[in-house]
Motif scaffolding. Structure first.
Motif, mmCIF file in Angstrom:
data_model
loop_
_atom_site.group_PDB
_atom_site.id
_atom_site.type_symbol
_atom_site.label_atom_id
_atom_site.label_comp_id
_atom_site.label_asym_id
_atom_site.label_seq_id
_atom_site.Cartn_x
_atom_site.Cartn_y
_atom_site.Cartn_z
ATOM 1 N N TRP A 134 1.112 4.640 -7.216
ATOM 2 C CA TRP A 134 1.629 5.640 -6.294
ATOM 3 C C TRP A 134 0.517 6.239 -5.432
ATOM 4 N N GLN A 135 -0.669 6.412 -6.016
ATOM 5 C CA GLN A 135 -1.792 6.963 -5.254
ATOM 6 C C GLN A 135 -2.321 5.957 -4.244
ATOM 7 N N ALA A 136 -2.522 4.732 -4.707
ATOM 8 C CA ALA A 136 -3.057 3.704 -3.820
ATOM 9 C C ALA A 136 -2.132 3.461 -2.640
ATOM 10 N N GLN A 137 -0.823 3.615 -2.859
ATOM 11 C CA GLN A 137 0.135 3.425 -1.781
ATOM 12 C C GLN A 137 0.099 4.578 -0.785
ATOM 13 N N LEU A 138 0.080 5.796 -1.282
ATOM 14 C CA LEU A 138 0.186 6.962 -0.407
ATOM 15 C C LEU A 138 -1.000 7.135 0.534
ATOM 16 N N VAL A 139 -2.166 6.636 0.167
ATOM 17 C CA VAL A 139 -3.352 6.884 0.988
ATOM 18 C C VAL A 139 -3.530 5.855 2.102
ATOM 19 N N GLU A 140 -2.657 4.858 2.164
ATOM 20 C CA GLU A 140 -2.824 3.766 3.132
ATOM 21 C C GLU A 140 -2.951 4.254 4.569
ATOM 22 N N THR A 141 -2.027 5.081 5.018
ATOM 23 C CA THR A 141 -1.969 5.456 6.436
ATOM 24 C C THR A 141 -3.246 6.140 6.897
ATOM 25 N N TYR A 142 -3.723 7.101 6.132
ATOM 26 C CA TYR A 142 -4.914 7.831 6.547
ATOM 27 C C TYR A 142 -6.140 6.933 6.543
ATOM 28 N N LEU A 143 -6.266 6.095 5.532
ATOM 29 C CA LEU A 143 -7.423 5.205 5.470
ATOM 30 C C LEU A 143 -7.455 4.262 6.666
ATOM 31 N N LEU A 144 -6.304 3.690 7.026
ATOM 32 C CA LEU A 144 -6.255 2.816 8.190
ATOM 33 C C LEU A 144 -6.576 3.575 9.472
#
Length: 459
Positions: A134-144
């Motif tokens: 759940w954490q690895a998924q949620l941070v995708e947008t900001y990291l990109l």
């Protein structure tokens, strides 16, 4: 327009405390689904990479890691965030455990990444996140968002430094053309880290411990000429308050202005350190201005990019500094993607046409000869006998930083060394030949084995 209750900031200026909501909706709906299915805590690995370099780019300079790590350190949901999400009605059927997960959660994963300023190529991970699903998924947008944009700016800046040479001054003037106030700050940082000497963005410079740099606008020359009588009086007024300031001399007649300034400089009535040319034939004008003001630095600006800088140099333009704005902070995007490569120890891959990914957690092994990059091998993270230097380093473990933040000088030096290590044909501005990447035998075997696994289809 429906307004949802809560006290969220409505100025559309991102605040650090709200960054967890700076995401795409589907990240949250997927996290809710994972929770309902009981897999939200399974260990997942996602890698961020670029499938294809932008046109006429032979390499990329990785940038944005510092902001990514800051974001992950502060990642959490407040009661205000949760109230706002509930009020949308979108999550009416989400499991109750989803809300408790958000309430108690912070980022507890590991982050592997190439250091900022490192040259990378297509299909090479800039960053890998290993965390509960759940954490690895949620941070995708900001990291990109942060890595894609800063990597674009850093690469453009590195290319400009490469063609301008070490002696030229490069000034970042792009704030007014950047895509947002936040983008302007990131662009200034990325440009400085990739080789620029200064930025005109006052906030960015001061936050980064740098000295802002700038000249003047045509408005000042026109306003003071109209109210005080002449262009020369406008120049004198500005220099009264900012002795030695660079003067913008192309508001009216560039050569006439340079001739009048030369008379004053030669007679000892004025000390002049620099002039700026913002329009016209920069080659011809710079040569004429140099002949009139031989000891004065010449700054050129006006929609410059790396090709134009190279053209000016090849044409013998007498330019000491380049002010670059629009074409530095905008342009062809870096289309980085963030893809799942392993879940619960099981390697996974995407097999879509044109969008295939390599399975498993990976490492880049770079071999060099006499300071020049020879080959890159993409292998699995647990391989150790491939030779070369492993590029991805552990920057965060269990949500805690493993390395102190780097200063801009260190990143700038790494960028310069990275570019200098590339083959000449990879650094071409047009039709560059990018580095060819090899796959390790183990990664190739894993890819073929993963392809053969049948997709489960329910009847």
């Amino acid at each position: 327009m429906t307004c949802y209750p809560g006290t969220l900031n409505q100025e559309l200026i991102p605040r650090a405390e709200d960054y967890s909501l700076l995401t795409d909706l589907y990240q949250l709906t997927m996290a809710a689904c994972y929770t309902g299915e009981g897999v939200e805590q399974q260990r997942a690995s996602f890698e961020l990479f670029v499938r294809k370099l932008p046109e006429d780019f032979g390499y990329l300079i990785a940038m944005g890691l510092a902001q990514a790590l800051e974001y992950l350190e502060k990642f959490r949901f407040t009661s205000t965030h949760i109230e706002a999400l509930r009020s949308t009605g979108i999550f009416a059927h989400a499991p109750k455990r989803f809300w408790s997960l958000l309430e108690s959660g912070s980022f507890s994963g590991d982050v592997w990444a190439v250091p900022e300023g490192t040259a990378v190529f297509a299909n090479q991970p800039l960053l890998r996140v290993e965390a509960p699903l759940w954490q690895a998924q949620l941070v995708e947008t900001y990291l990109l968002n942060t890595l894609n944009y800063q990597t674009l700016i850093a690469t453009r800046a590195a290319r400009m430094r490469d063609v301008a040479g070490e002696r030229a001054n490069l000034l970042e003037f792009g704030t007014r053309r950047a895509f947002s106030p936040q983008g302007a700050l990131w662009a200034a940082r990325a440009a400085l880290a990739a080789g620029f000497d200064a930025t005109s963005n006052v906030l960015a410079a001061l936050q980064l411990g740098e000295k802002p740099s700038g000249t003047m606008a045509h408005a000042l020359v026109m306003a003071l000429t109209a109210t005080e009588g002449s262009e020369d009086q406008a120049f004198a007024a500005f220099q009264q308050y900012f002795p030695g300031a660079t003067l913008l001399i192309d508001t009216y007649d560039t050569i006439a202005a340079a001739e009048r300034l030369a008379l004053k400089v030669n007679s000892g009535k004025m000390k002049l350190t620099g002039v700026r040319l913002d329009s016209g034939d920069l080659v011809t004008l710079s040569k004429k201005v140099r002949s009139l003001l031989p000891g004065v630095s010449i700054v050129a600006s006006g929609d410059l990019d790396e090709q134009e800088i190279l053209s000016l140099k090849n044409s013998g333009a007498e330019i000491d500094s380049y002010g670059v704005g629009t074409k530095l902070v905008t342009g062809k995007p870096v289309n980085g993607v963030y893809k799942l490569v392993e879940i619960n120890g099981i390697p996974v891959m995407k097999e879509s046409s044109g969008k295939m990914t390599y399975p498993g957690r990976k490492q880049i092994f770079r071999s060099s000869v006499a300071g020049k990059v020879k080959t890159d091998c993409l292998g699995l993270a647990d391989e150790s006998n491939l030779g070369g230097l492993p590029l991805l380093q552990l920057f965060m473990q269990a949500g805690k930083r493993m390395q102190p933040p780097e200063n801009l000088a260190t990143i700038r030096q790494r960028t310069a060394a990275s570019v200098a290590s590339l083959p000449e044909q990879t650094r071409y501005l047009e039709n560059p030949i990018s580095m060819q990447m090899e796959l390790s035998e183990k990664l190739h075997k894993l890819t073929e084995e993963t392809k053969k696994k049948p997709a489960l289809v329910s009847g």
